[in-house]
Design a protein around this motif. Structure first.
Motif, PDB file in Angstrom:
ATOM      1  N   TYR A   4       0.823  -1.212   0.000  1.00  7.91           N
ATOM      2  CA  TYR A   4       0.000   0.000   0.000  1.00  7.91           C
ATOM      3  C   TYR A   4       0.855   1.258   0.000  1.00  7.91           C
ATOM      4  N   GLY A   5       2.117   1.152   0.439  1.00  6.48           N
ATOM      5  CA  GLY A   5       2.929   2.356   0.608  1.00  6.48           C
ATOM      6  C   GLY A   5       2.335   3.279   1.659  1.00  6.48           C
ATOM      7  N   LEU A   6       1.660   2.702   2.645  1.00  6.72           N
ATOM      8  CA  LEU A   6       1.002   3.505   3.694  1.00  6.72           C
ATOM      9  C   LEU A   6       1.886   3.548   4.933  1.00  6.72           C
ATOM     10  N   GLU A   7       2.238   4.754   5.367  1.00  3.86           N
ATOM     11  CA  GLU A   7       3.044   4.900   6.583  1.00  3.86           C
ATOM     12  C   GLU A   7       2.291   5.640   7.666  1.00  3.86           C
ATOM     13  N   ALA A   8       1.023   5.925   7.442  1.00  6.78           N
ATOM     14  CA  ALA A   8       0.201   6.630   8.434  1.00  6.78           C
ATOM     15  C   ALA A   8      -0.910   5.696   8.905  1.00  6.78           C
ATOM     16  N   ASP A   9      -1.897   6.235   9.647  1.00  2.65           N
ATOM     17  CA  ASP A   9      -2.959   5.387  10.203  1.00  2.65           C
ATOM     18  C   ASP A   9      -4.065   5.067   9.199  1.00  2.65           C
ATOM     19  N   ALA A  10      -4.298   5.953   8.261  1.00  2.24           N
ATOM     20  CA  ALA A  10      -5.348   5.675   7.273  1.00  2.24           C
ATOM     21  C   ALA A  10      -5.118   6.510   6.025  1.00  2.24           C
ATOM     22  N   ARG A  11      -5.590   5.977   4.921  1.00  2.00           N
ATOM     23  CA  ARG A  11      -5.518   6.685   3.632  1.00  2.00           C
ATOM     24  C   ARG A  11      -6.936   7.056   3.198  1.00  2.00           C
ATOM     25  N   CYS A  70       0.085   3.234  -8.083  1.00  2.00           N
ATOM     26  CA  CYS A  70       0.575   4.584  -8.392  1.00  2.00           C
ATOM     27  C   CYS A  70       1.388   5.085  -7.209  1.00  2.00           C
ATOM     28  N   ARG A  71       2.044   6.239  -7.382  1.00  2.00           N
ATOM     29  CA  ARG A  71       2.784   6.838  -6.275  1.00  2.00           C
ATOM     30  C   ARG A  71       1.798   7.304  -5.210  1.00  2.00           C
ATOM     31  N   GLN A  72       2.115   6.992  -3.980  1.00  2.00           N
ATOM     32  CA  GLN A  72       1.246   7.374  -2.869  1.00  2.00           C
ATOM     33  C   GLN A  72       1.866   8.550  -2.113  1.00  2.00           C
ATOM     34  N   PRO A  73       1.109   9.166  -1.184  1.00  2.00           N
ATOM     35  CA  PRO A  73       1.654  10.324  -0.469  1.00  2.00           C
ATOM     36  C   PRO A  73       2.979  10.039   0.251  1.00  2.00           C
ATOM     37  N   SER A  74       3.235   8.781   0.601  1.00  2.00           N
ATOM     38  CA  SER A  74       4.494   8.415   1.260  1.00  2.00           C
ATOM     39  C   SER A  74       5.676   8.484   0.299  1.00  2.00           C
TER      40      SER A  74
END
Ligand SMILES: [Zn+2]
Length: 518
Positions: free
Chosen positions: A145-152, A302-306
């Motif tokens: 997911y490329g997620l480094e925060a609590d939620a997208r 795609c590129r994520q905010p991270s």
């Protein structure tokens, strides 16, 4: 007895560690720096295209308590705050089955559910959905997911389509929910044994008859890879992972699309080729790591905010594209699949059903034991292990109907490592069937070596038996059993196929076939 699902908050455990970072990022966030993106990648756009397409979606990754001002595609601004995330896990695998993501947008609070079959909703004058939450990074075999925060969160202007009209189409020539699906981040309950290492589905799977369903390009695009043939400039620092049964496309948004499990890729689909939306790519199959069931795996990265590559949930885009192409009046939804142990009670939920006139007037459920219930959410208890397919009929306020099926997998509590036997069923064609037309039905059993499949075509004709191979060798070319049936009259038909294993557990599957007037 209802066994409550265990509740965890993986995000809570990291809260302290992240608190200071969160405050700093929060300040930057309000200043609009570095954490929101338009889901547009820094990859080159597809060659041969006049210009790149600016996506309508805006993506923001937030920590709990964090707030951000997000500029939407129409230039308006939304103040978005993540208040809390609660992830509900099942007691069998501790896989996340449901999330409650509390947000406040322009001062209006709301609760979202991440991924699965949830569509964006209106909150505070914008449209919003939640793609994924931090708990999906835990015990996940894929985690892309490329997620480094609590939620997208993903946001669109209130009246906006989710993708620019005309830039995306449904990638198979098949009815919506004609067969089994796996949604974005849906935990996959299948394979040889039950494990706490969960593969949450990375993308969207669309089941169909092997060798009979055309797969087409969802967008205008550059063919980045076809089988093992890959463009050198896209081989590194991209999401591209070629395989013999896989095609990667790159569209003018800078999004990469993975299409997997082709039975055959068309010979003209070669790396470097430019394809138009709707161009045929090949034929749906069960090649590669399909698990032996015939489907298209469709996955957008795609590129994520991270700054990392990550999954761009496809469900809402597919739903919108299908509606634009086919103008359905009602789309029933009784998904996702559920996993429980015998003796447990499950809640079936039809609220992700959609109606063109905005209102579902009636939800009617028929269970395998013959009992019925009404209402958007109903409960049922299962005493016998097996795989059930429960019927949901939705009716809109104009009397239009649609059906979907809720799959409930019930395991034997004495064998907590073993999934129930299952069946994958599909039919083709799915559109424009007239009385007398041949319709091909296909089924493949998994985790059953005994018995036959027994088919009831729902039109009063005698039952038919088949014997598929039990999926011991997933890529066996003749794994599916096929039967051709003809309907004599127009109407909605509910097809039922089942097969029983030696322990008495029964796998059920159902299909909804519409036969048109001549
Ligand atoms: Zn898949």
């Amino acid at each position: 007895m209802v066994r409550a699902a265990a509740r965890f908050s993986d995000t809570g455990r990291r809260k302290m560690r992240r608190k200071i970072v969160g405050i700093i990022v929060g300040l930057w966030a309000v200043a609009g720096l570095g954490h929101v993106n338009s889901a547009k990648s820094d990859a080159p756009s597809a060659t041969g295209a006049p210009s790149s397409i600016e996506p309508l979606v805006r993506v923001v990754d937030l920590e709990i308590g964090q707030q951000a001002e997000v500029e939407l595609a129409d230039g308006s601004k939304a103040l978005v705050r993540l208040l809390n995330v609660t992830e509900h896990r099942d007691p069998i695998r501790q896989a996340i089955r449901k999330t409650e993501v509390q947000v406040e947008i322009n001062g209006q609070p709301a609760t979202l559910s991440a991924g699965l079959y949830h569509l964006p909703i209106q909150v505070g004058g914008v449209q919003v959905d939640c793609a994924v939450t931090a708990g999906y990074n835990v015990n996940n075999l894929r985690r892309d997911y490329g997620l480094e925060a609590d939620a997208r969160l993903r946001l669109w202007p209130a009246e906006s389509p989710w993708l620019r009209p005309g830039t995306f189409r449904y990638p198979v020539n098949q009815r919506w929910f004609a067969s089994l699906t796996w949604a974005d981040i849906e935990p996959i309950d299948g394979g040889s044994s039950i494990s706490n290492q969960v593969a949450y589905h990375n993308g969207w799977d669309i089941g169909g008859v092997e060798g009979m369903v055309q797969v087409v390009a969802a967008t205008d695009a550059l063919v980045v890879s076809s089988g093992l043939d890959v463009l050198k400039e896209h081989a590194e620092d991209t999401p591209v992972q070629p395989r013999y049964d896989v095609v990667y496309l790159l569209d003018n948004r800078g999004w990469y699309y993975r299409y997997s499990h082709f039975q055959t890729i068309d010979p003209q689909i070669v790396a470097g080729q430019v394809v138009k939306q709707g161009d045929r790519l090949g034929v749906l199959g069960k090649e590669g790591a399909s698990g032996g069931w015939s489907h298209l795996h469709f996955h957008i990265s795609c590129r994520q905010p991270s700054g990392q590559w990550g999954l761009q949930n496809a469900g809402a885009f597919l739903h919108e594209a299908y509606r634009q192409q086919y103008q359905p009046l009602v789309l029933a939804c009784a998904r996702p699949q559920q996993l429980i142990a015998a003796g447990d009670t499950v809640t079936l939920d039809g609220r992700n059903s959609w109606s063109d006139c905005g209102k579902i007037a009636e939800y009617h459920w028929t269970f395998t034991d013959g009992t019925t219930a009404r209402g958007p959410r109903v409960q049922n208890t299962y005493d016998q292990p097996g795989r059930y397919s429960e019927i949901l009929r939705v009716t809109d306020s104009h009397g239009n109907i649609d059906y979907d099926f809720a799959i409930v997998q019930v395991i034997d509590p004495q064998r907590p490592d073993r999934y129930a036997p299952s069946l994958h069923a599909a039919y083709a064609p799915t559109f424009d069937i007239r009385p007398g037309d041949p319709v091909t039905f296909q089924v493949r059993a998994s985790r059953i070596s005994e018995g036959d499949e027994i088919w009831d075509f729902g039109d009063g004709s005698p039952t038919v038996t088949t014997r598929s191979d039990g999926n011991l060798k997933p890529l066996a070319p003749d794994g599916y059993a096929s039967v051709v049936h003809h309907y004599e009259r127009a109407g909605h038909y509910l097809v039922h196929v089942h097969r029983q294993d030696a322990s008495g557990a029964i796998a059920h599957a159902r299909l909804h076939v519409r036969v048109q007037q001549e």
